[in-house]
Design a protein around this motif. Sequence first.
Motif, PDB file in Angstrom:
ATOM      1  N   GLU A  25      -9.535   9.877   2.171  1.00  0.00           N
ATOM      2  CA  GLU A  25     -10.203   8.570   2.079  1.00  0.00           C
ATOM      3  C   GLU A  25     -11.664   8.756   1.689  1.00  0.00           C
ATOM      4  OE1 GLU A  25     -11.518   4.673   2.129  1.00  0.00           O
ATOM      5  OE2 GLU A  25      -9.522   5.514   1.813  1.00  0.00           O
ATOM      6  N   LYS A  27     -12.925  11.199  -0.032  1.00  0.00           N
ATOM      7  CA  LYS A  27     -12.934  11.626  -1.428  1.00  0.00           C
ATOM      8  C   LYS A  27     -12.735  10.437  -2.375  1.00  0.00           C
ATOM      9  CE  LYS A  27     -10.571  14.866  -4.498  1.00  0.00           C
ATOM     10  NZ  LYS A  27      -9.552  15.907  -4.590  1.00  0.00           N
ATOM     11  N   ARG A  28     -11.891   9.493  -1.995  1.00  0.00           N
ATOM     12  CA  ARG A  28     -11.583   8.330  -2.825  1.00  0.00           C
ATOM     13  C   ARG A  28     -12.666   7.257  -2.784  1.00  0.00           C
ATOM     14  NH1 ARG A  28      -5.190   7.221  -1.429  1.00  0.00           N
ATOM     15  NH2 ARG A  28      -4.416   9.108  -2.431  1.00  0.00           N
ATOM     16  N   SER A  35     -12.633   1.963  -3.994  1.00  0.00           N
ATOM     17  CA  SER A  35     -12.214   3.365  -4.053  1.00  0.00           C
ATOM     18  C   SER A  35     -11.749   3.660  -5.473  1.00  0.00           C
ATOM     19  CB  SER A  35     -11.045   3.628  -3.091  1.00  0.00           C
ATOM     20  OG  SER A  35     -11.446   3.435  -1.764  1.00  0.00           O
ATOM     21  N   TYR A  37      -9.431   6.883  -7.714  1.00  0.00           N
ATOM     22  CA  TYR A  37      -8.676   8.123  -7.562  1.00  0.00           C
ATOM     23  C   TYR A  37      -7.662   8.249  -8.697  1.00  0.00           C
ATOM     24  CZ  TYR A  37      -6.501  11.921  -4.878  1.00  0.00           C
ATOM     25  OH  TYR A  37      -6.046  13.130  -4.442  1.00  0.00           O
ATOM     26  N   CYS A  49      -4.774   6.534 -12.925  1.00  0.00           N
ATOM     27  CA  CYS A  49      -6.118   6.499 -12.341  1.00  0.00           C
ATOM     28  C   CYS A  49      -6.476   5.052 -12.047  1.00  0.00           C
ATOM     29  CB  CYS A  49      -7.135   7.091 -13.307  1.00  0.00           C
ATOM     30  SG  CYS A  49      -6.897   8.842 -13.651  1.00  0.00           S
TER      31      CYS A  49
END
Length: 167
Positions: A25, A27-28, A35, A37, A49
């Motif tokens: 989470e 990282k996103r 968010s 990713y 993506c």
Amino acid sequence: ATSSSEKSEADKLAEKSHAWATALEKKRRVNDNWSAYCTTDNVTKLKRCYAGTFGQSMGVDGEPYGSKNIPFQVYFLNESGPYVMAGYHTYPGRTPIVRIDENEPIRIYDDAGVSELRPNPALVQQMLSGQVARARYDVWPDGSREMYIDLKGFGEAWRRLNQLRRE
């Protein structure tokens, strides 16, 4: 026998799982609202993506209520897109519609693969300068639902999405 101070294997696994989910989470997360990713399907190698947020149900007055739990995403499939996904649209033959601020509503052709898929670059351009999106989508067999999406931070998420696509 194990002492009560020792952690069970299940507890250790749960902690590890929670730590992994928290790291993912983080990282996103782009900002408080969005968010971004990318994932790649292991079988088809399709790269998806996205920049996503959660909207709220919308009342007859056009204002949000309840918790933010309805997905809203802008995404690419490999190099194709941008597509827009609004809510849990699953009703064959109907298309979601999105209005940014006071602009004219735009039909989006992403309905979870129920009918067809068409890119929506004009909608994304409006989102980049907009404040609020209001959307109507349809859930089979119940019918129409409406959602309110706060667009704050979308520009930053859009930049991150495009960066991820190049990686």
